[in-house]
Design an enzyme around this catalytic site. Structure first.
Site, short mmCIF file in Angstrom:
data_model
loop_
_atom_site.label_atom_id
_atom_site.label_comp_id
_atom_site.label_asym_id
_atom_site.label_seq_id
_atom_site.Cartn_x
_atom_site.Cartn_y
_atom_site.Cartn_z
N SER A 12 0.84 -1.19 0.00
CA SER A 12 0.00 0.00 0.00
C SER A 12 0.88 1.25 0.00
O SER A 12 1.91 1.30 0.67
CB SER A 12 -0.89 -0.03 1.24
OG SER A 12 -1.70 1.13 1.29
N SER A 13 0.50 2.23 -0.79
CA SER A 13 1.21 3.52 -0.88
C SER A 13 2.63 3.41 -1.42
O SER A 13 3.45 4.29 -1.21
CB SER A 13 1.20 4.25 0.47
OG SER A 13 -0.12 4.50 0.88
N GLY A 15 3.34 3.37 -4.62
CA GLY A 15 3.45 4.13 -5.86
C GLY A 15 2.95 3.41 -7.10
O GLY A 15 3.17 3.87 -8.22
N LYS A 16 2.27 2.28 -6.92
CA LYS A 16 1.79 1.51 -8.07
C LYS A 16 0.84 2.31 -8.95
O LYS A 16 0.96 2.31 -10.17
CB LYS A 16 1.10 0.22 -7.61
CG LYS A 16 1.99 -0.73 -6.85
CD LYS A 16 1.27 -1.99 -6.43
CE LYS A 16 0.03 -1.78 -5.61
NZ LYS A 16 0.22 -1.16 -4.30
N SER A 17 -0.11 3.00 -8.34
CA SER A 17 -1.12 3.74 -9.12
C SER A 17 -0.49 4.83 -9.97
O SER A 17 -0.88 5.03 -11.12
CB SER A 17 -2.17 4.35 -8.19
OG SER A 17 -2.86 3.35 -7.50
N ASP A 37 -7.65 -2.69 -5.59
CA ASP A 37 -8.57 -1.71 -5.00
C ASP A 37 -9.89 -1.66 -5.77
O ASP A 37 -10.95 -1.42 -5.17
CB ASP A 37 -7.94 -0.32 -4.95
CG ASP A 37 -6.83 -0.21 -3.91
OD1 ASP A 37 -6.74 -1.09 -3.04
OD2 ASP A 37 -6.06 0.76 -3.98
#
Length: 171
Positions: A12-13, A15-17, A37
């Site tokens: 989580s967090s 940087g994938k998105s 998500d």
């Protein structure tokens, strides 16, 4: 060989998105992007809850829904739609093996998205929409036993540069 599926795994967090947004601009032709998500947001809230330390608690029926989701992801790729998936392999290598079975016969690029736990935790706080503790608790465990074709680290590298490294691996 043309890659049909790009799987990004990171906590989580991590940087994938941001990397996915950049990939969609850099990759030739259209790609469908889906993330864990997306699945979670469409499920009843009781199927995925979070503990006080950021741990993910999967409710009854989650495995069946996740199975259907992965069958669908693979079907899209088999039908000719290139797919980018961002996921969080909470089970490390065992999670990758499960996903590998769904994607059997497809050409997949496995991408590890790493981020220093302290930096991921700071992003988690800044976003304000995450459960505190999730980023730090997932930062290392999601990579244990996972084999990658390419790894990027968003701790000090911008999303665009990470995406460029992934695209370079496709050529």
């Amino acid at each position: 060989m043309t890659v049909q599926v790009i799987v990004l795994n990171g906590g989580s967090s991590s940087g994938k998105s941001g990397i996915v947004r950049c990939l969609r601009h850099l990759l030739p032709g259209p790609w469908i992007n889906l993330g864990i998500d997306d699945l979670i947001e469409r499920l009843p809230p009781s199927m995925v809850t979070f503990g006080s330390q950021g741990e993910v608690i999967l409710g009854e029926g989650f495995d069946g829904m996740q199975h259907a989701w992965w069958v669908g992801v693979a079907a899209m790729a088999r039908a000719g739609a290139p797919v980018i998936v961002d996921d969080v392999f909470l089970g490390g290598g065992a999670s990758q093996e499960r996903v590998r079975r769904y994607l059997d016969g497809l050409r997949v690029l496995w991408v590890g998205v790493r981020c220093d736990p302290d930096i991921a935790a700071a992003r988690e706080i800044a976003r304000g929409d995450r459960v505190t503790g999730m980023a730090a608790s997932q930062a290392a465990v999601v990579h244990q036993g996972v084999a990658y074709d390419v790894e990027v680290d968003t701790s000090r590298t911008e999303s665009l540069d990470c995406a460029r490294a992934i695209v370079a691996r496709l050529s």
